[in-house]
Design a protein around this motif. Structure first.
Motif, mmCIF file in Angstrom:
data_model
loop_
_atom_site.group_PDB
_atom_site.id
_atom_site.type_symbol
_atom_site.label_atom_id
_atom_site.label_comp_id
_atom_site.label_asym_id
_atom_site.label_seq_id
_atom_site.Cartn_x
_atom_site.Cartn_y
_atom_site.Cartn_z
ATOM 1 N N ARG A 21 -0.330 16.180 -1.792
ATOM 2 C CA ARG A 21 0.505 15.384 -0.889
ATOM 3 C C ARG A 21 -0.304 15.078 0.361
ATOM 4 O O ARG A 21 -0.976 15.952 0.899
ATOM 5 C CB ARG A 21 1.762 16.153 -0.514
ATOM 6 N N GLU A 25 -1.475 7.615 5.243
ATOM 7 C CA GLU A 25 -2.528 6.862 4.551
ATOM 8 C C GLU A 25 -3.911 7.187 5.095
ATOM 9 O O GLU A 25 -4.895 7.163 4.359
ATOM 10 C CB GLU A 25 -2.241 5.365 4.626
ATOM 11 N N LEU A 28 -5.150 10.209 3.262
ATOM 12 C CA LEU A 28 -5.533 9.797 1.912
ATOM 13 C C LEU A 28 -6.888 9.101 1.931
ATOM 14 O O LEU A 28 -7.780 9.417 1.143
ATOM 15 C CB LEU A 28 -4.467 8.856 1.318
ATOM 16 N N LEU A 83 0.457 4.684 0.290
ATOM 17 C CA LEU A 83 1.198 5.829 -0.224
ATOM 18 C C LEU A 83 2.548 5.331 -0.712
ATOM 19 O O LEU A 83 3.314 4.761 0.056
ATOM 20 C CB LEU A 83 1.420 6.875 0.869
#
Length: 108
Positions: A21, A25, A28, A83
């Motif tokens: 998780r 963004e 990520l 996301l």
């Protein structure tokens, strides 16, 4: 109807691989770009001009560090991180993302 068997050199997964998780963004992007950095030169937050004249910004542009095995002399990939967990999970949201991707194809 029986499923078509996979070629011998192809592995099929019947489940989704676990994905950590990410809070946002940016987190990520940092993780993915860190993994890709040994193989690509990475420029982040790249500005461009859409054919309509609008200014757009893409999250990253990747260029292979060794382009010798590529057909193109100077291959480049634009990457926009999203996301799915952010925002409403609706067809409209995914359509907006697809429209954004198309806009980038018309951007220098």
């Amino acid at each position: 109807m029986l499923p078509t068997p996979a070629p011998r050199n192809v592995v099929r997964y019947n489940r989704r691989l676990p994905m950590p998780r990410f809070a946002n963004e940016a987190e990520l992007a940092e993780r993915v770009l860190g993994i890709l950095s040994p193989h690509f030169e990475i420029e982040t937050e790249v500005d461009g001009r859409h054919c309509s004249g609008r200014q757009l910004r893409i999250d990253a542009v990747l260029r292979p560090r060794d382009p010798s095995d590529w057909k193109d002399d100077r291959p480049a990939f634009g990457v926009e991180f999203k996301l799915a967990s952010q925002g409403p999970s609706s067809t409209a949201k995914f359509t907006q993302w697809a429209r954004q991707a198309v806009d980038y194809t018309h951007t220098d």
